[in-house]
Design a protein around this motif. Structure first.
Motif, PDB file in Angstrom:
ATOM      1  N   HIS A   1     -12.324   2.291   5.867  1.00 44.10           N
ATOM      2  CA  HIS A   1     -11.688   3.400   6.582  1.00 44.10           C
ATOM      3  C   HIS A   1     -10.192   3.288   6.320  1.00 44.10           C
ATOM      4  O   HIS A   1      -9.521   2.380   6.815  1.00 44.10           O
ATOM      5  CB  HIS A   1     -11.973   3.324   8.080  1.00 44.10           C
TER       6      HIS A   1
ATOM      7  N   THR B   1      -6.535   3.576   6.572  1.00 35.91           N
ATOM      8  CA  THR B   1      -5.433   3.850   7.485  1.00 35.91           C
ATOM      9  C   THR B   1      -4.139   3.491   6.778  1.00 35.91           C
ATOM     10  O   THR B   1      -4.148   2.789   5.762  1.00 35.91           O
ATOM     11  CB  THR B   1      -5.564   3.019   8.770  1.00 35.91           C
ATOM     12  N   GLN B   2      -3.021   3.941   7.319  1.00 40.40           N
ATOM     13  CA  GLN B   2      -1.755   3.645   6.666  1.00 40.40           C
ATOM     14  C   GLN B   2      -1.488   2.148   6.633  1.00 40.40           C
ATOM     15  O   GLN B   2      -0.988   1.606   5.645  1.00 40.40           O
ATOM     16  CB  GLN B   2      -0.604   4.364   7.388  1.00 40.40           C
ATOM     17  N   HIS B   3      -1.858   1.469   7.700  1.00 39.55           N
ATOM     18  CA  HIS B   3      -1.648   0.028   7.755  1.00 39.55           C
ATOM     19  C   HIS B   3      -2.470  -0.681   6.689  1.00 39.55           C
ATOM     20  O   HIS B   3      -1.971  -1.590   6.003  1.00 39.55           O
ATOM     21  CB  HIS B   3      -2.029  -0.498   9.147  1.00 39.55           C
ATOM     22  N   ARG B   4      -3.719  -0.268   6.519  1.00 39.85           N
ATOM     23  CA  ARG B   4      -4.576  -0.906   5.518  1.00 39.85           C
ATOM     24  C   ARG B   4      -4.111  -0.595   4.104  1.00 39.85           C
ATOM     25  O   ARG B   4      -4.174  -1.450   3.216  1.00 39.85           O
ATOM     26  CB  ARG B   4      -6.024  -0.454   5.722  1.00 39.85           C
TER      27      ARG B   4
ATOM     28  N   ASP C   1     -12.767   5.941   0.815  1.00 38.55           N
ATOM     29  CA  ASP C   1     -12.578   6.168   2.249  1.00 38.55           C
ATOM     30  C   ASP C   1     -13.929   6.424   2.912  1.00 38.55           C
ATOM     31  O   ASP C   1     -14.743   7.201   2.409  1.00 38.55           O
ATOM     32  CB  ASP C   1     -11.657   7.378   2.437  1.00 38.55           C
TER      33      ASP C   1
ATOM     34  N   GLU D   1     -14.185   7.735   5.894  1.00 36.73           N
ATOM     35  CA  GLU D   1     -14.057   8.931   6.753  1.00 36.73           C
ATOM     36  C   GLU D   1     -14.323  10.213   5.974  1.00 36.73           C
ATOM     37  O   GLU D   1     -14.996  11.125   6.462  1.00 36.73           O
ATOM     38  CB  GLU D   1     -12.657   8.987   7.363  1.00 36.73           C
TER      39      GLU D   1
ATOM     40  N   VAL E   1      -2.698  10.283   5.764  1.00 32.83           N
ATOM     41  CA  VAL E   1      -3.103  11.474   6.513  1.00 32.83           C
ATOM     42  C   VAL E   1      -2.858  12.727   5.677  1.00 32.83           C
ATOM     43  O   VAL E   1      -3.714  13.620   5.592  1.00 32.83           O
ATOM     44  CB  VAL E   1      -2.336  11.547   7.854  1.00 32.83           C
TER      45      VAL E   1
END
Length: 373
Positions: free
Chosen positions: A5, A7-10, A25, A27, A67
């Motif tokens: 999934h 995310t910006q952090h990942r 991804d 999602e 995003v």
């Protein structure tokens, strides 16, 4: 291919690896990120619909958030599945030099240092001047043919550059920058090269030996290195980079020659050269790890004094093969002596001089004449 999934952090935590890393991804199906060995990170979409395949990279992950990229990917995938897109899957903003740089980053771990250095030279001198600034997806077979024709005055450089360009195009396909089976280098015919036949005759060997003997006291290491090139048929790099640990039991144990590890059996004359050299450090011919060949200037002087102005150091290797062939050794044996991986490579070195050819004709002719009588 990994799934995550995104995310910006990942994404910020993803690090480049030795090979290309694709992360899908969880999602949004068909959306993911590609991390190149050089560190470049780009988002991609990948989908198959109605018998068509879509693969497209877009947006740099260092400037576009996940995003934003996911939203754009969702719009592109929906349009594609609705039949609104005619996208062939080709990336439209990948410059040739960008892809070439990525390829060399990948291959610097696969090619030997010498091969990498030579290939990089061909890239910068023969390939980039023609293709730099072009989108790699737009390069056609006609473009490659025109490039190849432009190098007609340098057939050897053209022939050696063509496989490098082909590798770049192959990788462009596998990375999604070009359609599958679109390599424009396929079918380009190489130039016929006139091979340079030069090997030493017996009197030339004697002349060379006399000159080396005169330089023995002042340039002992240089003289010894040339003697070993004559006596072993080794490549320059194999002799120049020798360590004393490589010489034992009367043989050379080369751990990393051009074709991989190999053993070089030494004649007594070659063993005598080694046994008469001082052992000052672990390198036979250098005070520190040799980076480049240091024989060129010495060889220029020696060959001039010996009357061998047209003889290159590599011709000593040609001569070694020629002498072995003329003395009855087989192609297989000569290939092992020279450290060749293929018999076809050995055949290029076994040049027979005119005298030997005449002798062969004189031997064969009576047999043929008798059979025809």
């Amino acid at each position: 291919m990994a799934t995550l999934h995104l995310t910006q952090h990942r994404i910020d935590a993803l690090k480049p690896k030795k090979a290309i890393l694709d992360v899908r991804d969880t999602e949004l199906k068909g959306f993911g990120i590609r991390i190149m060995p050089s560190g470049t990170r780009r988002y991609f979409i990948h989908s198959q619909h109605a018998g068509r395949r879509l693969w497209k990279t877009f947006d740099d992950a260092d400037t576009v958030t996940v995003v934003q990229a996911r939203h754009r990917a969702r719009v592109m995938l929906a349009a594609y599945r609705n039949g609104e897109s005619t996208d062939s899957g080709v990336e439209t903003d990948a410059l040739f030099e960008t892809v070439a740089q990525e390829v060399f980053v990948l291959y610097e771990r696969l090619w030997k240092p010498g091969t990498l250095r030579v290939n990089r030279t061909y890239l910068h001198r023969q390939i980039l001047p023609f293709f730099a600034g072009r989108m790699i997806s737009a390069i056609t077979r006609q473009d490659v043919a025109a490039w190849f024709r432009s190098l007609h005055a340098k057939p050897a450089a053209a022939n050696r550059s063509a496989p490098i360009l082909s590798v770049i195009m192959q990788k462009a396909e596998s990375w999604g920058y070009r359609p599958e089976n679109s390599n424009p280098c396929v079918g380009i015919r190489r130039y016929r090269e006139t091979r340079r036949e030069r090997f030493l005759l017996p009197e030339e060997y004697r002349s060379l030996a006399a000159v080396l003997a005169r330089h023995q006291s002042r340039y002992p290491l240089h003289s010894a290195a040339v003697q070993l090139l004559v006596l072993t048929g080794c490549r320059q790099s194999e002799i120049i980079k020798l360590k004393w640990a490589d010489y034992r039991e009367g043989k050379l144990f080369l751990s990393d020659s051009k074709t991989g590890p190999r053993t070089v059996w030494l004649a007594q004359a070659a063993r005598d050269v080694f046994d008469n050299l001082p052992r000052k450090n672990r390198w036979v011919f250098s005070a520190e790890e040799p980076k480049r060949c240091h024989l060129d200037k010495f060889w220029q002087r020696v060959r001039s004094e010996a009357g061998l102005n047209d003889v290159r150091l590599h011709d000593l290797r040609h001569s070694y093969a020629s002498v072995a062939l003329q003395n009855g050794e087989t192609i297989l044996t000569i290939g092992r002596l020279l450290g060749h991986g293929k018999a076809s490579t050995t055949l290029r070195y076994t040049h027979l001089h005119n005298g030997a050819i005449r002798e062969a004709v004189d031997v064969v002719a009576p047999v043929l004449s008798e059979g025809l009588a």
